[in-house]
Design a protein around this motif. Structure first.
Motif, PDB file in Angstrom:
ATOM      1  N   ALA A  61     -13.848  -6.431   9.917  1.00 25.35           N
ATOM      2  CA  ALA A  61     -12.355  -5.572  10.066  1.00 25.35           C
ATOM      3  C   ALA A  61     -12.061  -6.328   9.166  1.00 25.35           C
ATOM      4  N   HIS A  62     -12.119  -7.349   8.583  1.00 22.18           N
ATOM      5  CA  HIS A  62     -11.708  -8.020   7.235  1.00 22.18           C
ATOM      6  C   HIS A  62     -11.659  -7.622   5.665  1.00 22.18           C
ATOM      7  N   MET A 105       0.857  -1.375  -0.035  1.00 27.11           N
ATOM      8  CA  MET A 105      -0.104  -0.081  -0.178  1.00 27.11           C
ATOM      9  C   MET A 105       1.210   1.282  -0.328  1.00 27.11           C
ATOM     10  N   VAL A 106       0.455   1.941  -0.965  1.00 30.80           N
ATOM     11  CA  VAL A 106       0.970   3.310  -0.379  1.00 30.80           C
ATOM     12  C   VAL A 106       1.243   4.130   0.465  1.00 30.80           C
ATOM     13  N   ASN A 107       2.223   4.946   0.782  1.00 28.48           N
ATOM     14  CA  ASN A 107       2.874   5.054   2.562  1.00 28.48           C
ATOM     15  C   ASN A 107       2.069   6.533   2.408  1.00 28.48           C
ATOM     16  N   CYS A 108       1.081   7.294   2.796  1.00 32.18           N
ATOM     17  CA  CYS A 108       0.848   7.940   2.683  1.00 32.18           C
ATOM     18  C   CYS A 108       1.157   9.338   4.004  1.00 32.18           C
ATOM     19  N   CYS A 109       2.337   9.799   2.823  1.00 29.69           N
ATOM     20  CA  CYS A 109       3.041  10.559   4.641  1.00 29.69           C
ATOM     21  C   CYS A 109       3.120  12.496   4.118  1.00 29.69           C
ATOM     22  N   GLN A 122     -19.417   8.529 -15.977  1.00 28.31           N
ATOM     23  CA  GLN A 122     -19.093   7.141 -15.506  1.00 28.31           C
ATOM     24  C   GLN A 122     -18.959   7.011 -14.002  1.00 28.31           C
ATOM     25  N   GLU A 123     -20.161   5.519 -14.253  1.00 31.65           N
ATOM     26  CA  GLU A 123     -19.831   5.321 -12.245  1.00 31.65           C
ATOM     27  C   GLU A 123     -19.350   4.457 -11.796  1.00 31.65           C
ATOM     28  N   ILE A 124     -17.873   3.983 -10.831  1.00 35.03           N
ATOM     29  CA  ILE A 124     -17.834   2.904 -10.601  1.00 35.03           C
ATOM     30  C   ILE A 124     -18.090   2.055  -9.286  1.00 35.03           C
ATOM     31  N   VAL A 125     -18.529   1.428  -9.390  1.00 38.60           N
ATOM     32  CA  VAL A 125     -19.603   0.780  -8.033  1.00 38.60           C
ATOM     33  C   VAL A 125     -18.685  -0.375  -7.395  1.00 38.60           C
ATOM     34  N   ALA A 126     -18.217   0.276  -6.502  1.00 40.78           N
ATOM     35  CA  ALA A 126     -17.293  -0.618  -5.562  1.00 40.78           C
ATOM     36  C   ALA A 126     -17.965  -1.823  -5.468  1.00 40.78           C
ATOM     37  N   GLU A 127     -16.971  -3.586  -4.855  1.00 39.21           N
ATOM     38  CA  GLU A 127     -16.850  -4.520  -4.282  1.00 39.21           C
ATOM     39  C   GLU A 127     -17.111  -4.783  -2.695  1.00 39.21           C
ATOM     40  N   VAL A 128     -17.444  -5.130  -2.133  1.00 40.55           N
ATOM     41  CA  VAL A 128     -17.023  -5.907  -1.102  1.00 40.55           C
ATOM     42  C   VAL A 128     -15.814  -7.239  -1.466  1.00 40.55           C
ATOM     43  N   GLN A 129     -14.828  -7.275  -1.096  1.00 37.00           N
ATOM     44  CA  GLN A 129     -14.063  -8.028  -1.157  1.00 37.00           C
ATOM     45  C   GLN A 129     -13.125  -8.640  -0.057  1.00 37.00           C
ATOM     46  N   ASP A 130     -12.317  -9.291   0.261  1.00 40.39           N
ATOM     47  CA  ASP A 130     -11.367  -9.825   1.475  1.00 40.39           C
ATOM     48  C   ASP A 130     -10.185  -8.426   1.544  1.00 40.39           C
ATOM     49  N   LYS A 131     -10.043  -8.406   2.718  1.00 45.35           N
ATOM     50  CA  LYS A 131      -9.751  -6.854   3.059  1.00 45.35           C
ATOM     51  C   LYS A 131      -8.462  -6.400   2.182  1.00 45.35           C
ATOM     52  N   GLN A 132      -6.944  -7.887   1.875  1.00 49.71           N
ATOM     53  CA  GLN A 132      -5.367  -7.970   1.489  1.00 49.71           C
ATOM     54  C   GLN A 132      -5.496  -7.561   0.366  1.00 49.71           C
ATOM     55  N   SER A 133      -6.562  -8.370  -0.204  1.00 43.69           N
ATOM     56  CA  SER A 133      -6.386  -8.535  -1.818  1.00 43.69           C
ATOM     57  C   SER A 133      -7.236  -7.389  -2.496  1.00 43.69           C
ATOM     58  N   ALA A 134      -7.760  -6.323  -1.545  1.00 45.94           N
ATOM     59  CA  ALA A 134      -8.526  -5.920  -2.206  1.00 45.94           C
ATOM     60  C   ALA A 134      -7.180  -4.502  -2.419  1.00 45.94           C
ATOM     61  N   ARG A 135      -7.088  -4.527  -1.212  1.00 44.50           N
ATOM     62  CA  ARG A 135      -5.296  -3.571  -0.884  1.00 44.50           C
ATOM     63  C   ARG A 135      -3.937  -4.046  -2.010  1.00 44.50           C
ATOM     64  N   GLN A 183      -3.913   3.543 -13.278  1.00 44.48           N
ATOM     65  CA  GLN A 183      -5.439   3.823 -12.785  1.00 44.48           C
ATOM     66  C   GLN A 183      -6.243   4.176 -12.138  1.00 44.48           C
ATOM     67  N   GLN A 184      -7.341   4.032 -12.402  1.00 45.27           N
ATOM     68  CA  GLN A 184      -7.691   5.425 -11.307  1.00 45.27           C
ATOM     69  C   GLN A 184      -8.916   4.037 -10.390  1.00 45.27           C
ATOM     70  N   ALA A 185      -8.153   4.318  -8.688  1.00 43.99           N
ATOM     71  CA  ALA A 185      -9.053   3.852  -8.041  1.00 43.99           C
ATOM     72  C   ALA A 185      -9.276   3.697  -6.877  1.00 43.99           C
ATOM     73  N   PHE A 186     -10.271   3.129  -5.749  1.00 35.24           N
ATOM     74  CA  PHE A 186     -11.040   4.198  -4.931  1.00 35.24           C
ATOM     75  C   PHE A 186     -11.199   2.614  -3.692  1.00 35.24           C
ATOM     76  N   LEU A 187     -10.649   2.680  -2.883  1.00 32.41           N
ATOM     77  CA  LEU A 187     -11.097   1.592  -1.686  1.00 32.41           C
ATOM     78  C   LEU A 187     -11.533   2.355   0.000  1.00 32.41           C
ATOM     79  N   LEU A 188     -11.796   1.181   0.342  1.00 32.68           N
ATOM     80  CA  LEU A 188     -12.839   1.887   1.910  1.00 32.68           C
ATOM     81  C   LEU A 188     -12.728   0.956   2.842  1.00 32.68           C
ATOM     82  N   GLU A 189     -11.877   1.117   3.771  1.00 29.73           N
ATOM     83  CA  GLU A 189     -11.598   0.353   4.727  1.00 29.73           C
ATOM     84  C   GLU A 189     -11.815   0.333   5.835  1.00 29.73           C
ATOM     85  N   GLU A 190     -12.041  -0.547   6.945  1.00 28.84           N
ATOM     86  CA  GLU A 190     -12.390   0.015   8.070  1.00 28.84           C
ATOM     87  C   GLU A 190     -11.199  -0.991   9.268  1.00 28.84           C
TER      88      GLU A 190
END
Length: 762
Positions: free
Chosen positions: A583-584, A1-5, A71-84, A95-102
């Protein structure tokens, strides 16, 4: 994952988030919240925006989408590590990407990453979640849109934490909020901690209404809404049809049922509150407690309000119970080595120490004091009641909740979140796992009435042997999805989620029966319901039920001896199937139709949220991102809490007259006749003495006067002094005084009022 500093500075660097638009739809006591976040990349290079923000701990996040242009991109729920991994691959390839995680440490913190916005490009992000509205002391339903995320204190030895959050003194984005309420019950009113436009009713029955947040609101504090129905204690049942695409027999495929019950205990049982118990008060004394309760001119400091509340609690305890007080920060201390019997001497000793309590104990580490308390043996026939006061700034929420749950059979836990940004995961979680009740003190709320309501719950007799039975037609079965009910309180809602399996060709009605024992008396509450699904509820009930099951599985996963890998697999499967966060898992969306990759070095920007900025003394604070990249910062030993600059120059406000009166009461419940008591009444000691009947004892006269004054002039604060008055009335009755009627008559004459003996309870 990109380190957001990269953090947004207070200079003129552009902030990508420009506005948040929220639509709130309420059906009875369930809310659906749709938040639209507008991003604009005003920089000259491609941008990744990272937004760490709070959500209510019990929310079920069920939709995440992004719109770029048409254009609308609807996200899917996936295993967290796979999504990352997918997010990182997409962003690194342009590419353009969007990630939402707890957050893995706290269920009320989320992180949104918006990757690869081209220069000048706009993106609209939509997040939808659903939540049950909590019931307040005055029967209002409370909705909170959290804006404030307090920093979570992390000791130097720890290796985990919630994500780092940037902050700003002025939040550079605005909030708009529209509310629509539909109910089977008549809507009485809707109030808020923020300015609202007038409430508009859309039908003659007042069951459908809309309201908007007044324009121009800066999202710098939590937005609270309080919804009042005419018959708020009406039990209800909602059956929701399953999803046609889901397999039959699965949670999402079968009908789901939500039962709302409001237990009403027999009046004779409720009239005599418990006189036994061990009451342990645990008070946050970390540096952040030295901040103001709110931004008004008359705001108390949090620690000052806690001191006043402890005074009221100590005066309200029944004689013969046990009690102790703990203060905690980076370390903890208790007033007594173990709980002591409540008496005049121990009460006075505790009050002296309460007066000197300060917010001077560094960081916020609640785990160690709790471990120490639980290691102390309980007193037979004195149920342990734990009252925890904190502004909710801890990093190891789930570890704390696991500890509370492991001792659920030896105590009840009542928790209080103080100030903006208190962690809902911590506060509601401790009460839920400790079979107690949670309260939040925000804005201009007074702490005392909410705490005294919880004391009333604590003094209610414990409910035993709770059972839930179902009566359904042949061919139909009901599987409980909620955890077993292990606590009930008078007038407080109990929620049950269930899955309905099978079909009946005949009857379409069922019933749920909740049985329990209260002071050895059997009590039964029953509710009839139809098996026909309610129309137009979507999958709201299913997703709330799935969220409940996921939370139970997450607790099970962390339990000692659990098959963690198998439980984790079940969590991921249910989360993906129901389309709700866990959480996962994480929501991942990638713009695969975007033909041109974004070129050039990628900037990272942190979007600030409102928060209390705290620089800690003592141990080194450790801050961590979700990707476990550690950022260390050492606060200097003389660092101070950054609060309102004007707060230090503020003169101490005059003491509340009720608290002045309460502070003079003895542990037995009586008052002594002296100048201090007379001053509360606005009289001299001679004036009070001269009105006293000769044969009446001075303490009886003083106590009757105190009761008359409370009932005549402070009836609006009765919830705060109710137990003080009950002790006083009990003491007067125990003295069996002569000429009591004349005493009350003389007291009314002296104070200029008309209060009867029946009102005083003597």
């Amino acid at each position: 994952m990109v380190n957001c500093c990269g953090l947004v500075s207070e200079k003129n660097e552009p902030v990508p988030l420009k506005s948040i638009s929220v639509e709130l739809q309420v059906r009875d006591h369930v809310a659906s919240v749709s938040s639209c976040l507008q991003y604009v990349n005003e920089e000259e290079r491609p941008l990744e925006a990272v937004f760490v923000f709070p959500l209510p701990a019990d929310a079920a996040v069920c939709h995440f989408s992004a719109r770029i242009g048409e254009q609308e991109i609807v996200a899917e729920v996936q295993d967290k590590q796979s999504a990352r991994d997918q997010y990182d691959d997409a962003v690194s390839s342009g590419q353009q990407a969007f990630l939402l995680e707890e957050s893995e440490e706290s269920s009320d913190v989320f992180k949104l990453s918006v990757g690869c916005l081209s220069p000048g490009q706009k993106a609209s992000i939509t997040i939808v979640y659903i939540i049950e509205l909590s019931v307040q002391a005055d029967d209002a339903l409370r909705f909170c849109l959290p804006a404030v995320l307090n920093p979570r204190y992390t000791p130097a030895v720890s290796a985990a934490g919630v994500p780092e959050v940037s902050s700003a003194s002025v939040i550079p984005y605005t909030l708009s909020l529209s509310v629509e309420v539909r109910s089977s019950d008549r809507i009485s009113k809707l109030e808020s901690s923020c300015p609202l436009d007038p409430l508009e009713f859309l039908d003659a029955q007042h069951t459908h209404a809309t309201v908007n947040l007044t324009a121009g609101h800066r999202f710098d504090k939590d937005v609270e809404l309080f919804l009042y129905y005419e018959n708020s204690h009406q039990p209800s049942a909602v059956v929701e049809a399953g999803a046609s695409a889901a397999p039959s027999g699965s949670l999402m495929g079968d009908p789901a049922l939500m039962i709302s019950l409001y237990p009403e205990f027999p009046a004779d049982v409720m009239s005599s509150l418990a006189s036994r118990g061990e009451f342990i008060f645990v008070v946050d004394r970390s540096g952040s407690m030295d901040c103001q309760m709110h931004h008004g001119n008359d705001a108390q400091m949090r620690i000052e309000s806690a001191r006043d509340t402890l005074l009221l609690l100590l005066k309200s305890l029944p004689m013969g119970c046990y009690f102790n007080i703990y203060g905690f920060g980076s370390h903890f201390e208790s007033f007594f080595p173990q709980s002591v019997v409540y008496s005049e001497d121990t009460m006075e000793e505790a009050l002296k120490r309460v007066k000197s309590m300060s917010a001077d104990m560094g960081g916020t580490e609640i785990l160690q004091p709790l471990k120490h308390i639980y290691s102390q043996p309980c007193y037979p026939d004195h149920p342990r009641q734990l009252f925890i006061f904190t502004d909710g700034e801890v990093w190891n929420t789930k570890e704390v909740l696991d500890l509370v749950k492991s001792h659920v059979y030896s105590h009840r836990c009542f928790s209080f979140g103080i100030g903006e940004g208190a962690s809902t995961a911590l506060i509601t979680g401790m009460a839920r796992e400790g079979s107690g009740h949670a309260q939040f003190i925000t804005g201009t709320d007074r702490m005392q009435p909410k705490v005294m309501q919880s004391l009333r719950f604590a003094l209610q007799p414990a409910v035993d042997n709770i059972s839930v039975d179902w009566t359904v037609p042949e061919g139909v079965t009901v599987d409980m999805l909620s955890p077993s009910i292990n606590t009930l309180f008078q007038g407080q809602r109990a929620l049950i989620y269930a899955q309905i399996k099978g079909q009946s060709s005949g009857k379409k009605e069922g019933a749920v029966t909740v049985k329990y024992k209260l002071k050895d008396q059997p009590v039964t509450n029953q509710l009839q319901f139809t098996l026909q699904p309610t129309e137009d509820t979507g999958l709201t009930i299913h997703r709330l039920a799935a969220r409940s099951v996921i939370r139970s599985l997450e607790l099970e996963e962390r339990a000692e001896g659990a098959d963690a890998e198998n439980v984790r697999k079940r969590i991921v499967e249910l989360s993906v199937q129901a389309g709700v966060s866990s959480a996962h898992t994480a929501f991942i969306g990638i713009n695969k139709d975007h033909n041109q990759t974004v070129k050039g070095p990628l900037l990272q920007r942190r979007v600030p949220v409102a928060r209390m900025v705290v620089q800690r003394a003592r141990p080194m604070a450790l801050q961590m991102d979700f990707d476990s990249t550690m950022h260390y910062s050492m606060a200097s030993s003389n660092s101070m809490i950054e609060c309102d600059d004007e707060s230090d120059q503020k003169a101490e406000p005059l003491k509340d007259p009720v608290l002045q009166l309460v502070s003079l009461q003895k542990a037995t419940g009586c008052w002594e006749l002296n100048a201090s008591l007379a001053a509360v009444f606005g009289k001299t000691e001679d004036e009070v003495n001269n009105q006293k009947t000769a044969q009446v004892d001075g303490s009886v006269w003083a106590t009757v006067l105190a009761l008359i004054w409370l009932y005549a002039f402070k009836s609006d604060q009765q919830v705060e002094w109710q137990f003080v008055a009950m002790k006083a009335a009990s003491w007067v009755r125990s003295q069996k005084p002569d000429s009591l009627s004349q005493c009350v008559c003389d007291g009314n004459a002296l104070l200029g009022c008309q209060v009867t003996e029946d009102m005083l309870g003597i």
